[in-house]
Design a protein around this motif. Structure first.
Motif, short mmCIF file in Angstrom:
data_model
loop_
_atom_site.label_atom_id
_atom_site.label_comp_id
_atom_site.label_asym_id
_atom_site.label_seq_id
_atom_site.Cartn_x
_atom_site.Cartn_y
_atom_site.Cartn_z
N LYS A 171 -26.55 -38.63 -39.14
CA LYS A 171 -27.91 -38.14 -38.92
C LYS A 171 -27.91 -36.61 -38.84
CE LYS A 171 -31.82 -39.80 -36.28
NZ LYS A 171 -32.25 -40.64 -35.15
N ALA A 172 -28.81 -35.98 -39.57
CA ALA A 172 -28.90 -34.52 -39.61
C ALA A 172 -30.30 -34.08 -39.16
CB ALA A 172 -28.64 -34.03 -41.04
N PRO A 173 -30.47 -32.79 -38.81
CA PRO A 173 -31.81 -32.31 -38.47
C PRO A 173 -32.74 -32.40 -39.68
CG PRO A 173 -30.12 -30.68 -37.90
CD PRO A 173 -29.47 -31.72 -38.74
N ARG A 174 -34.06 -32.39 -39.42
CA ARG A 174 -34.99 -32.49 -40.55
C ARG A 174 -35.01 -31.17 -41.33
NH1 ARG A 174 -40.35 -31.02 -38.24
NH2 ARG A 174 -39.88 -30.37 -36.12
#
Lengths: 436, 89
Positions: B84-87
């Motif tokens: 999961k990565a930042p938007r």
């Protein structure tokens, strides 16, 4: 299969992590403790590069050199302290606090492989691995009074070495004497298909002390010039006199590229670092990034909080050197300088067998002496960076003391001719020990 | 001369985050370091970097690789086998 206990006192803070009950197998190094710089991946053992940004990172695989050491039976006893990502000359930029010099704990051990050097110098381990991008094995070997070898580029696999400046760095051995360095080098040298720059040049050599008679040693003027402490100059001149008394021929030479080499080195290493360190974004490893923030805000805040100042400084310098409008002015000119350095070595080494001079311009600094001014810290690397730019092998061997602190004698040679510099260092070391 | 504005710009490009209080320190240091780098100015621009090295190519064949659970073990946040990565927006 055996196991041992490793619960040392560590008054110099040489280790970031120790393995309390390491296991080992049969082999030529069966049960021999080896300490590993903390930028070399060790499966199941935390590997931080001396940075808060990799705190808690447990590599899922071994670096090739670790596979080879384990196969030879070595016991991997711990991970040693280092300047954050190898960026420093004193081991003071570690996020885990500085290592101190076993010869005088008010002084630095050198860097960036300062923990490895201190662990060997203090007798905690007989052998250690370091890595050398611009002197990071040879500098701490010189400051702590041990032997350290930066191999030829390509002779030791970099697979699993967490990259800082790929085109310059090599993993190499550190030990109390030349035989020890040779012994570990014979285990780690050789081809590895997982490193595309790896050469098929294994090392199977016993050091030979009978090489000085008739050996031609090139002495570059630039290695004894401005910026080199007169007492260091005198001590290393004494070392050369010993070589001469053993029959070596001392041949003065010039290395005109030296005026450019330090600037070229810092342009190239910071440029490569700015690209390599882009991967530290808190997504795949290390403390987690805040995924609720926007992409750039999340990364900027995370890298600001977890990288030390020297790492941020070098990333910015490299980003600047590669940015539009500056690339030709800095990076391409640094490559021209690098070619000149290579050509200087090639020219000199057609006339002589090896090149020698001091490893460092001074003895070990006092803690805090160099941390205020980054440029002054960079200038300390002036005598070690040429070997990295040219890719040639270089070894540092102790040659005397000033104010009870050790001085390193640096011997450089032709690409893939470690045998020649190891023999010369061994002959010199034996003469220092027994001959006089 | 590296201005505080230059430092802000490079800090932003590099995603390293700059505090107001650091601007002067970095701009002074970068000015001195780039003054030192000026020794390179008299050299020609090198357009090739290869020197006398040559590229070693290998067959593009499938070999065993790291299992995905091992590759994900150090990740901050994961979801259904992905990291999961930042938007972005």
């Amino acid at each position: 299969m055996g196991s041992m206990t490793f619960h040392p006192e560590d008054p110099y803070h040489a280790f970031i992590t120790t393995v309390r009950d390491p296991e080992y197998t049969e082999g030529p190094l069966s049960g021999v403790p080896v300490a590993i710089k903390d930028n070399i991946s060790t499966s199941g053992i935390e590997t931080t590069c001396g940075s808060a940004i990799l705190r808690g990172y447990i590599p899922p695989y071994d670096a090739h050199v670790i596979t080879l050491l384990r196969r030879a039976g070595a016991a991997i006893v711990g991970k040693t302290n280092m300047d954050e990502f190898g960026m420093g000359t004193t081991t003071e930029s570690s996020a885990f606090g500085p290592t101190t010099n076993p010869n005088d704990s008010s002084r630095v051990p050198g860097g960036s492989s300062g923990g490895s050097a201190a662990a060997v110098a203090a007798g905690m381990v007989p052998y250690a691995l370091g890595s050398d991008t611009g002197g990071s094995i040879r500098c701490p070997a010189s400051f702590c009074g041990i032997v350290g070898l930066k191999p030829s580029y390509g002779r030791v696999s970099r697979f699993g070495l967490i990259a800082y400046a790929n085109s310059l760095e090599q993993i190499g051995p550190m030990a109390r004497d030349v035989s020890g360095v040779s012994r570990i080098f014979s285990v780690i040298a050789g081809h590895d298909p997982r490193d595309a720059t790896s050469a098929d040049r294994p090392y199977n050599h016993e050091p030979d002390s009978d090489v000085m008679d008739g050996l031609k040693i090139g002495i570059p003027d630039e290695y004894f010039g401005e910026g080199v402490d007169p007492a260091v100059r005198e001590t290393v001149t004494g070392a050369l006199d010993i070589c001469s008394s053993m029959g070596a021929e001392l041949i003065p030479c010039r290395m005109p590229s030296m005026q450019y080499s330090l600037a070229a080195y810092y342009v190239i290493c910071t440029s490569e670092a700015s690209s390599n360190l882009a991967r530290f974004d808190g997504i795949r490893y290390g403390p987690a990034v805040n995924t609720k923030k926007r992409w750039h805000d999340a990364f900027s805040d995370y890298r600001h909080d977890h990288f030390g100042k020297e790492v941020r400084r070098r990333i910015m310098l490299g980003t600047f050197a590669l940015s539009e409008g500056y690339y030709g002015r800095y990076y391409q000119k640094a490559q021209a300088a690098r070619r000149m350095v290579r050509e200087d070595f090639r020219r000199i080494l057609t006339q002589v067998d090896i090149i020698a001079g001091p490893t460092m311009p001074t003895i070990a600094y006092r803690l805090g002496e160099k941390t205020k001014d980054p440029l002054q810290m960079y200038l300390a690397d002036i005598l070690t960076v040429p070997a990295n730019l040219a890719g040639v092998p270089a070894i540092s061997v102790p040659c005397g003391m000033i104010e009870k602190m050790p001085v390193g004698f640096q011997i450089m040679g032709s690409n893939f001719h470690e045998e020649a510099i190891i023999d010369a260092a061994y002959a010199f070391e034996q003469e220092m020990k027994h001959g006089r | 001369m590296v201005t505080e504005k230059d430092v802000m710009h490079v800090g932003k490009l590099a995603d390293v985050g700059i505090d107001e209080s650091e601007l002067k320190e970095f701009s002074d240091q970068f000015t001195r370091i780039l003054d030192y780098f000026a020794v390179l100015e008299e050299l020609p621009e090198e357009r090739t970097h290869a020197g006398d090295l040559h590229t070693i190519l290998r067959e593009d064949s499938i070999t065993p690789s790291l299992p995905s659970e091992d590759a994900l073990r150090n990740a901050g946040e994961t979801e259904e086998g992905y990291i999961k990565a930042p938007r972005v927006m």
